[in-house]
Design a protein around this motif. Structure first.
Motif, PDB file in Angstrom:
ATOM      1  N   ILE A   1     -54.094  19.020 -26.194  1.00  0.00           N
ATOM      2  CA  ILE A   1     -55.018  19.445 -26.768  1.00  0.00           C
ATOM      3  C   ILE A   1     -56.792  18.408 -27.329  1.00  0.00           C
ATOM      4  O   ILE A   1     -57.571  18.560 -27.602  1.00  0.00           O
ATOM      5  CB  ILE A   1     -55.274  21.281 -27.098  1.00  0.00           C
ATOM      6  CG1 ILE A   1     -54.752  22.211 -26.854  1.00  0.00           C
ATOM      7  CG2 ILE A   1     -56.992  21.111 -28.133  1.00  0.00           C
ATOM      8  CD1 ILE A   1     -55.633  22.052 -25.357  1.00  0.00           C
ATOM      9  N   ASP A   2     -55.621  17.664 -27.896  1.00  0.00           N
ATOM     10  CA  ASP A   2     -56.229  16.779 -28.712  1.00  0.00           C
ATOM     11  C   ASP A   2     -56.970  15.700 -27.366  1.00  0.00           C
ATOM     12  O   ASP A   2     -58.080  15.425 -27.718  1.00  0.00           O
ATOM     13  CB  ASP A   2     -55.814  15.729 -29.359  1.00  0.00           C
ATOM     14  CG  ASP A   2     -54.980  16.437 -30.983  1.00  0.00           C
ATOM     15  OD1 ASP A   2     -55.708  16.953 -31.533  1.00  0.00           O
ATOM     16  OD2 ASP A   2     -54.018  16.309 -31.033  1.00  0.00           O
TER      17      ASP A   2
ATOM     18  N   MET B   1     -65.973  24.495 -19.428  1.00  0.00           N
ATOM     19  CA  MET B   1     -64.694  25.739 -20.309  1.00  0.00           C
ATOM     20  C   MET B   1     -63.369  25.032 -20.606  1.00  0.00           C
ATOM     21  O   MET B   1     -63.046  26.069 -20.316  1.00  0.00           O
ATOM     22  CB  MET B   1     -65.059  27.005 -19.057  1.00  0.00           C
ATOM     23  CG  MET B   1     -66.363  27.718 -18.892  1.00  0.00           C
ATOM     24  SD  MET B   1     -67.319  27.907 -20.677  1.00  0.00           S
ATOM     25  CE  MET B   1     -66.090  29.166 -21.266  1.00  0.00           C
ATOM     26  N   GLU B   2     -63.678  23.824 -19.507  1.00  0.00           N
ATOM     27  CA  GLU B   2     -61.702  23.886 -19.215  1.00  0.00           C
ATOM     28  C   GLU B   2     -60.771  23.462 -20.969  1.00  0.00           C
ATOM     29  O   GLU B   2     -59.658  24.281 -21.325  1.00  0.00           O
ATOM     30  CB  GLU B   2     -61.419  22.526 -19.232  1.00  0.00           C
ATOM     31  CG  GLU B   2     -61.518  22.393 -17.576  1.00  0.00           C
ATOM     32  CD  GLU B   2     -60.709  23.681 -16.542  1.00  0.00           C
ATOM     33  OE1 GLU B   2     -59.794  22.875 -16.632  1.00  0.00           O
ATOM     34  OE2 GLU B   2     -60.911  24.974 -16.595  1.00  0.00           O
ATOM     35  N   LEU B   3     -61.769  23.336 -21.639  1.00  0.00           N
ATOM     36  CA  LEU B   3     -60.981  23.176 -23.384  1.00  0.00           C
ATOM     37  C   LEU B   3     -60.892  24.428 -23.843  1.00  0.00           C
ATOM     38  O   LEU B   3     -59.764  25.081 -24.185  1.00  0.00           O
ATOM     39  CB  LEU B   3     -61.764  22.218 -24.430  1.00  0.00           C
ATOM     40  CG  LEU B   3     -61.224  22.757 -26.165  1.00  0.00           C
ATOM     41  CD1 LEU B   3     -59.811  21.723 -25.976  1.00  0.00           C
ATOM     42  CD2 LEU B   3     -62.179  22.310 -27.230  1.00  0.00           C
ATOM     43  N   LYS B   4     -61.229  25.656 -23.390  1.00  0.00           N
ATOM     44  CA  LYS B   4     -61.472  27.229 -24.270  1.00  0.00           C
ATOM     45  C   LYS B   4     -60.906  27.713 -23.242  1.00  0.00           C
ATOM     46  O   LYS B   4     -59.935  28.810 -23.643  1.00  0.00           O
ATOM     47  CB  LYS B   4     -62.789  27.934 -23.886  1.00  0.00           C
ATOM     48  CG  LYS B   4     -63.417  27.301 -25.515  1.00  0.00           C
ATOM     49  CD  LYS B   4     -65.355  27.703 -24.735  1.00  0.00           C
ATOM     50  CE  LYS B   4     -66.437  27.433 -25.869  1.00  0.00           C
ATOM     51  NZ  LYS B   4     -67.637  28.542 -26.046  1.00  0.00           N
TER      52      LYS B   4
ATOM     53  N   LYS C   1     -57.355  28.975 -24.953  1.00  0.00           N
ATOM     54  CA  LYS C   1     -57.338  30.514 -24.869  1.00  0.00           C
ATOM     55  C   LYS C   1     -55.665  31.277 -24.391  1.00  0.00           C
ATOM     56  O   LYS C   1     -54.893  31.927 -24.637  1.00  0.00           O
ATOM     57  CB  LYS C   1     -58.325  31.808 -23.242  1.00  0.00           C
ATOM     58  CG  LYS C   1     -59.575  31.648 -25.095  1.00  0.00           C
ATOM     59  CD  LYS C   1     -60.661  32.352 -24.050  1.00  0.00           C
ATOM     60  CE  LYS C   1     -60.367  33.866 -23.791  1.00  0.00           C
ATOM     61  NZ  LYS C   1     -61.663  34.144 -23.272  1.00  0.00           N
ATOM     62  N   ASN C   2     -55.298  30.244 -23.354  1.00  0.00           N
ATOM     63  CA  ASN C   2     -54.052  30.546 -22.953  1.00  0.00           C
ATOM     64  C   ASN C   2     -52.623  29.100 -23.129  1.00  0.00           C
ATOM     65  O   ASN C   2     -52.792  28.806 -22.369  1.00  0.00           O
ATOM     66  CB  ASN C   2     -53.709  30.611 -21.296  1.00  0.00           C
ATOM     67  CG  ASN C   2     -55.412  31.655 -20.600  1.00  0.00           C
ATOM     68  OD1 ASN C   2     -55.326  32.265 -21.021  1.00  0.00           O
ATOM     69  ND2 ASN C   2     -56.739  30.961 -20.480  1.00  0.00           N
TER      70      ASN C   2
END
Length: 169
Positions: free
Chosen positions: A10-11, A72-75, A79-80
């Motif tokens: 994520i970082d 939208m990729e980070l979100k 979320k998943n």
């Protein structure tokens, strides 16, 4: 799944410019995989084509429009959160594959997805051939629509130059 591994993934999205374009995005993910390859078994890398995908030149293979919004990729990832490393490897492999495979016509077998152009290279002869594969059901066919039944081959995504050189436009 290992929390530290997930956090480091994520970082990598938080670096400036990662989602500016598909080439930078592909490069960020494949670099992250290269740096964290020791967390994945060889079998897991091969099963999800990550062994191939991390070695492709994004400037040659990444297509113009893979069909998903980068913004939208980070979100989507936040979320998943995958429960298992195996699921995470599958998600990464699928997303990277979408970025490097050129779409063809609808699959005649399942009619649920578009066929993808691939380059099949015979292991023994090094002969190359363009084939089509359905991302959903795995149906594979020759350019003329007949069922493909190749021998031992190495499979790569077909890039625009492969299609031109093998007379497909």
């Amino acid at each position: 799944m290992n929390d530290n591994l997930w956090k480091s993934f994520i970082d990598c999205f938080k670096s400036p410019g990662v989602t500016r374009n598909f080439i930078d995005y592909y490069t960020a993910i494949t670099s992250w995989i290269q740096n964290n390859k020791h967390h994945f078994s060889v079998d897991l890398l091969e099963k999800n084509r990550l062994d191939i995908l991390i070695n492709l030149n994004p400037n040659i293979y990444v297509i113009e429009d893979p069909g998903f919004p980068l913004a939208m990729e980070l979100k989507r990832f936040e979320k998943n959160i995958p429960e298992k490393l195996e699921i995470f490897a599958m998600i990464l492999g699928n997303r990277l594959w979408e970025m490097v495979t050129i779409r063809g016509e609808e699959c005649p077998n399942c009619e649920g997805d578009e066929m993808r152009y691939l380059l099949a290279e015979e292991i023994s002869t090094k002969d190359k051939k363009i084939i089509l594969e359905c991302n959903s059901c795995g149906w594979t066919e020759n350019i003329d629509g007949t069922l493909w039944s190749g021998g031992r081959v190495a499979i790569l995504p077909a890039n625009k130059e492969d299609l031109k050189s093998l007379f497909i436009s």
